[in-house]
Design an enzyme around this catalytic site. Structure first.
Site, PDB file in Angstrom:
ATOM      1  N   HIS A  17      29.448  31.458  -3.795  1.00 52.17           N
ATOM      2  CA  HIS A  17      30.521  31.465  -4.482  1.00 52.17           C
ATOM      3  C   HIS A  17      30.426  30.640  -5.722  1.00 52.17           C
ATOM      4  O   HIS A  17      30.727  31.125  -6.926  1.00 52.17           O
ATOM      5  CB  HIS A  17      32.038  30.829  -3.755  1.00 52.17           C
ATOM      6  N   GLU A  75      26.233  40.165  -3.758  1.00 53.37           N
ATOM      7  CA  GLU A  75      25.849  41.438  -3.008  1.00 53.37           C
ATOM      8  C   GLU A  75      25.728  41.393  -1.461  1.00 53.37           C
ATOM      9  O   GLU A  75      25.296  42.249  -0.832  1.00 53.37           O
ATOM     10  CB  GLU A  75      24.305  41.534  -3.500  1.00 53.37           C
ATOM     11  N   ASP A 118      28.056  41.297   0.254  1.00 55.70           N
ATOM     12  CA  ASP A 118      29.003  42.608   0.692  1.00 55.70           C
ATOM     13  C   ASP A 118      28.635  43.600  -0.132  1.00 55.70           C
ATOM     14  O   ASP A 118      29.358  44.022  -0.981  1.00 55.70           O
ATOM     15  CB  ASP A 118      30.223  41.912   0.380  1.00 55.70           C
ATOM     16  N   SER A 149      27.767  32.131   4.105  1.00 56.37           N
ATOM     17  CA  SER A 149      28.862  32.739   4.271  1.00 56.37           C
ATOM     18  C   SER A 149      30.086  31.875   4.843  1.00 56.37           C
ATOM     19  O   SER A 149      29.611  30.701   5.584  1.00 56.37           O
ATOM     20  CB  SER A 149      28.868  33.633   5.579  1.00 56.37           C
TER      21      SER A 149
END
Length: 279
Positions: free
Chosen positions: A37, A148, A150, A185
């Protein structure tokens, strides 16, 4: 950094920025922020005058109530990370603020949303389209940033942008990985120490498959990846598909696509992990 809780506060701040001719970058997140993030926010900081990051665990994209319940929520730590990066506005609304009424919209997302995650998680991508379209209307950004990891989600969001006629740039950003290769993640924190130790086998299998892709058919390579991952204790492949990187449709022959991508979902214990690799 200003923390905004209401749509009214957000739209006022964005209208003010637009009136001054400033460019706006949006990073939508569900919180539990990690370095992946952070990389999106850093890219947005470079590209734009104003950076907005949203933190909202969107209930409409969870088809599994238990997954929604256990999704990590770390608002205080998230705010510290965002402030350190230089985010201007953190939009952290309640469910009632985003959905004052039930969102009954159904998007015609087409084939990109019907395979892989779309097939395994009915309604998931419609929920993504609901919340992202709401954020785009609230923020009216010039650019929006998505990881990317996701990969299919980016194709779905592009389709939603086309349907809704939004005037903005979707900026895909590379997967960030831990030193051992595991894709970063928010769900990784739910892995036990034993599971965390074996989870990097997902990326290892994908990397090995790239090295031997030239000597195997698509089906042979798919079998190799699944068998390699499933040979590990506590891991079970839900699907592994090799798809065209634009249409998300599975390919049967390497000649069918100029940009094939391997997309995998693996249960490590009861934690569902996704990853992908480009061939």
């Amino acid at each position: 950094m200003k923390v905004l809780r209401t749509v009214r506060e957000l739209t006022e701040a964005m209208n003010d920025a637009r009136s001054k001719g400033l460019t706006i970058g949006l990073v939508p997140t569900m919180g539990a922020l990690h370095q992946g993030h952070v990389s999106l926010m850093k890219r947005a900081r470079i590209d734009n005058d104003v950076v907005v990051a949203s933190v909202f665990v969107n209930p409409t994209q969870f088809n599994n109530p238990e997954d929604l319940r256990t999704y990590p929520r770390t608002e205080e730590a998230d705010c510290e990370k965002m402030e350190a990066i230089g985010v201007d506005y953190a939009f952290i609304p309640s469910v009632e603020e985003v959905y004052p009424e039930p969102d009954t919209r159904v998007f015609d997302l087409g084939p990109v949303a019907e395979v892989m995650e779309g097939a395994m998680r009915p309604g998931h991508f419609n929920g993504v389209a609901q919340v992202v379209s709401k954020l785009f209307r609230m923020v009216n950004p010039h650019r929006a940033y998505f990881g990317e990891k996701d990969f299919q989600q980016i194709a779905v969001i592009r389709r939603m942008v086309e349907l809704e006629g939004f005037d903005l740039e979707i900026v895909p950003c590379p997967i960030l990985r831990e030193e051992d290769g595991l894709a970063m993640s928010s769900r990784n924190v739910r892995l036990t120490p034993e599971q965390r130790a074996i989870a990097p086998a997902i990326h290892r299998a994908l990397s090995e498959s790239v090295a031997i892709a030239g000597e195997k058919s698509v089906e042979e390579l798919k079998d190799f990846v699944v068998k390699t991952i499933d040979a590990n204790p506590q891991m079970r492949t839900e699907y592994y598909e090799i798809v065209d990187g634009k249409t998300m449709q599975p390919i049967r022959d390497w000649k069918e696509s100029e940009c094939p991508v391997g997309c995998v979902t693996v249960y490590c214990g009861d934690v569902r992990l996704i990853d992908n690799i480009k061939y």
